[in-house]
Design a protein around this motif. Structure first.
Motif, mmCIF file in Angstrom:
data_model
loop_
_atom_site.group_PDB
_atom_site.id
_atom_site.type_symbol
_atom_site.label_atom_id
_atom_site.label_comp_id
_atom_site.label_asym_id
_atom_site.label_seq_id
_atom_site.Cartn_x
_atom_site.Cartn_y
_atom_site.Cartn_z
ATOM 1 N N GLN A 71 34.105 -1.348 -18.587
ATOM 2 C CA GLN A 71 35.319 -2.025 -18.138
ATOM 3 C C GLN A 71 36.561 -1.196 -18.483
ATOM 4 O OE1 GLN A 71 35.380 -4.991 -16.389
ATOM 5 N NE2 GLN A 71 33.161 -4.855 -16.376
ATOM 6 N N LEU A 72 36.473 -0.448 -19.563
ATOM 7 C CA LEU A 72 37.577 0.432 -19.969
ATOM 8 C C LEU A 72 37.573 1.743 -19.180
ATOM 9 C CD1 LEU A 72 37.509 0.016 -23.858
ATOM 10 C CD2 LEU A 72 39.450 -0.477 -22.375
ATOM 11 N N GLY A 73 36.500 1.983 -18.435
ATOM 12 C CA GLY A 73 36.379 3.226 -17.687
ATOM 13 C C GLY A 73 35.893 4.393 -18.522
ATOM 14 N N ASP A 74 35.375 4.099 -19.710
ATOM 15 C CA ASP A 74 34.887 5.151 -20.612
ATOM 16 C C ASP A 74 33.375 5.289 -20.434
ATOM 17 O OD1 ASP A 74 34.245 6.868 -22.674
ATOM 18 O OD2 ASP A 74 35.605 5.933 -24.112
ATOM 19 N N LEU A 75 32.980 6.110 -19.472
ATOM 20 C CA LEU A 75 31.564 6.271 -19.160
ATOM 21 C C LEU A 75 30.807 6.968 -20.274
ATOM 22 C CD1 LEU A 75 32.616 5.513 -16.308
ATOM 23 C CD2 LEU A 75 30.911 7.092 -15.373
ATOM 24 N N VAL A 76 31.478 7.880 -20.983
ATOM 25 C CA VAL A 76 30.814 8.626 -22.061
ATOM 26 C C VAL A 76 30.425 7.676 -23.188
ATOM 27 C CG1 VAL A 76 31.092 10.423 -23.799
ATOM 28 C CG2 VAL A 76 31.989 10.776 -21.487
ATOM 29 N N ALA A 77 31.368 6.829 -23.611
ATOM 30 C CA ALA A 77 31.084 5.870 -24.683
ATOM 31 C C ALA A 77 30.026 4.870 -24.226
ATOM 32 C CB ALA A 77 32.361 5.135 -25.099
ATOM 33 N N ALA A 78 30.138 4.416 -22.979
ATOM 34 C CA ALA A 78 29.159 3.464 -22.448
ATOM 35 C C ALA A 78 27.755 4.056 -22.472
ATOM 36 C CB ALA A 78 29.545 3.065 -21.028
ATOM 37 N N MET A 79 27.650 5.301 -22.077
ATOM 38 C CA MET A 79 26.346 5.961 -22.054
ATOM 39 C C MET A 79 25.748 6.048 -23.457
ATOM 40 S SD MET A 79 25.402 9.651 -20.342
ATOM 41 C CE MET A 79 26.301 9.175 -18.858
ATOM 42 N N LYS A 80 26.587 6.313 -24.451
ATOM 43 C CA LYS A 80 26.094 6.401 -25.831
ATOM 44 C C LYS A 80 25.545 5.057 -26.299
ATOM 45 C CE LYS A 80 29.064 10.211 -27.355
ATOM 46 N NZ LYS A 80 30.202 10.609 -28.239
ATOM 47 N N PHE A 81 26.258 3.978 -25.957
ATOM 48 C CA PHE A 81 25.780 2.646 -26.333
ATOM 49 C C PHE A 81 24.469 2.315 -25.621
ATOM 50 C CE2 PHE A 81 30.252 1.699 -27.646
ATOM 51 C CZ PHE A 81 29.957 1.290 -28.941
ATOM 52 N N PHE A 82 24.381 2.676 -24.345
ATOM 53 C CA PHE A 82 23.163 2.397 -23.591
ATOM 54 C C PHE A 82 21.978 3.196 -24.145
ATOM 55 C CE2 PHE A 82 25.857 1.307 -19.619
ATOM 56 C CZ PHE A 82 25.954 -0.019 -20.039
ATOM 57 N N GLU A 83 22.234 4.419 -24.537
ATOM 58 C CA GLU A 83 21.165 5.247 -25.122
ATOM 59 C C GLU A 83 20.684 4.649 -26.438
ATOM 60 O OE1 GLU A 83 22.939 9.076 -25.396
ATOM 61 O OE2 GLU A 83 22.551 9.610 -23.288
ATOM 62 N N GLU A 84 21.628 4.158 -27.251
ATOM 63 C CA GLU A 84 21.243 3.524 -28.514
ATOM 64 C C GLU A 84 20.460 2.243 -28.253
ATOM 65 O OE1 GLU A 84 23.150 1.848 -32.712
ATOM 66 O OE2 GLU A 84 24.434 2.907 -31.269
ATOM 67 N N ALA A 85 20.874 1.495 -27.219
ATOM 68 C CA ALA A 85 20.163 0.263 -26.858
ATOM 69 C C ALA A 85 18.724 0.575 -26.462
ATOM 70 C CB ALA A 85 20.882 -0.446 -25.713
ATOM 71 N N ALA A 86 18.544 1.632 -25.669
ATOM 72 C CA ALA A 86 17.203 2.019 -25.249
ATOM 73 C C ALA A 86 16.357 2.445 -26.442
ATOM 74 C CB ALA A 86 17.281 3.154 -24.225
ATOM 75 N N SER A 87 16.975 3.166 -27.382
ATOM 76 C CA SER A 87 16.270 3.611 -28.584
ATOM 77 C C SER A 87 15.829 2.420 -29.433
ATOM 78 C CB SER A 87 17.161 4.544 -29.400
ATOM 79 O OG SER A 87 16.538 4.916 -30.607
ATOM 80 N N LEU A 88 16.708 1.428 -29.572
ATOM 81 C CA LEU A 88 16.374 0.229 -30.345
ATOM 82 C C LEU A 88 15.281 -0.583 -29.664
ATOM 83 C CD1 LEU A 88 19.985 -0.834 -31.344
ATOM 84 C CD2 LEU A 88 18.155 -0.284 -32.957
#
Length: 213
Positions: A71-88
């Motif tokens: 929503q903030l338009g920060d794709l880099v930060a979003a991708m990091k969160f999604f990668e951590e979610a997948a890892s968890l």
């Protein structure tokens, strides 16, 4: 024996208060999102993360944070969160974790204007978790941007008719009302039918502004 019962009751009480605390924090995060204060929402989700024990629950929180940063338009930060979610998710035996991962991937695809890829990802997610409002809503958005307005409308209408108790949500109704406006000049009549459906199934709690009258 009495000591054991006291310990059990105390543990149960702590669990109840912990659950209440998490519900309050989730409510605060939702308020942050609604007010477009996404950084506040993310900070509140960080607090919830510390309270969760299961890896699958932590994964859902990181996934939510990823969508907040989109929503903030920060794709880099979003991708990091999604990668951590997948890892968890990989740490927990959760058969539906792959669905959440597909939804996260589709959100990144949509944010990158790659609607064809997002449609493919959401279609796979829909086959694993049918009748999920978020998946259906996002699928309709992809179809619209792919120039398939009739299919987008049909997808929303079929699911709403089959499962009104699940799909009578403001975001869903707003998307459907918007598609009616794009479809023809008879949008007002179709919105009236939606209003009748809302009055039968949703009661007074829903905000009728989502109908865009």
């Amino acid at each position: 024996m009495l000591n054991k019962i006291s310990i059990l009751l105390e543990a149960k009480g702590q669990r109840i208060w912990l659950d209440r605390k998490k519900r309050v924090l989730y409510a605060l995060a939702n308020c942050g999102v609604q007010q477009k204060d996404y950084e506040l929402a993310s900070k509140v989700f960080d607090q919830v993360l510390q309270l969760e024990e299961k890896a699958s629950e932590k994964a859902k929180i990181r996934s939510l944070q990823g969508r907040v940063f989109l929503q903030l338009g920060d794709l880099v930060a979003a991708m990091k969160f999604f990668e951590e979610a997948a890892s968890l998710s990989d740490k927990d035996d959760d058969s539906l974790s792959s669905v959440d991962s597909l939804i996260d991937q589709s959100c990144l695809s949509i944010a990158s204007n790659n609607y064809l890829e997002a449609h493919e990802q959401l279609s796979r997610a829909n086959s694993l978790r049918p009748h999920d409002p978020l998946i259906i809503n996002n699928l309709s958005v992809c179809l619209l941007y792919l120039g398939r307005l009739k299919e987008a409308l049909n997808l929303l209408e079929v699911n709403l008719t089959a499962h009104p108790e699940v799909f009578l949500q403001e975001s869903f109704i707003l998307n459907l009302a918007t598609l009616y406006e794009l479809e023809s000049s008879y949008a007002g009549q179709k919105k009236q039918s939606l209003l009748d459906l809302l009055s039968r199934h949703a009661g007074d709690g829903i905000n009728t502004a989502c109908l865009k009258f």
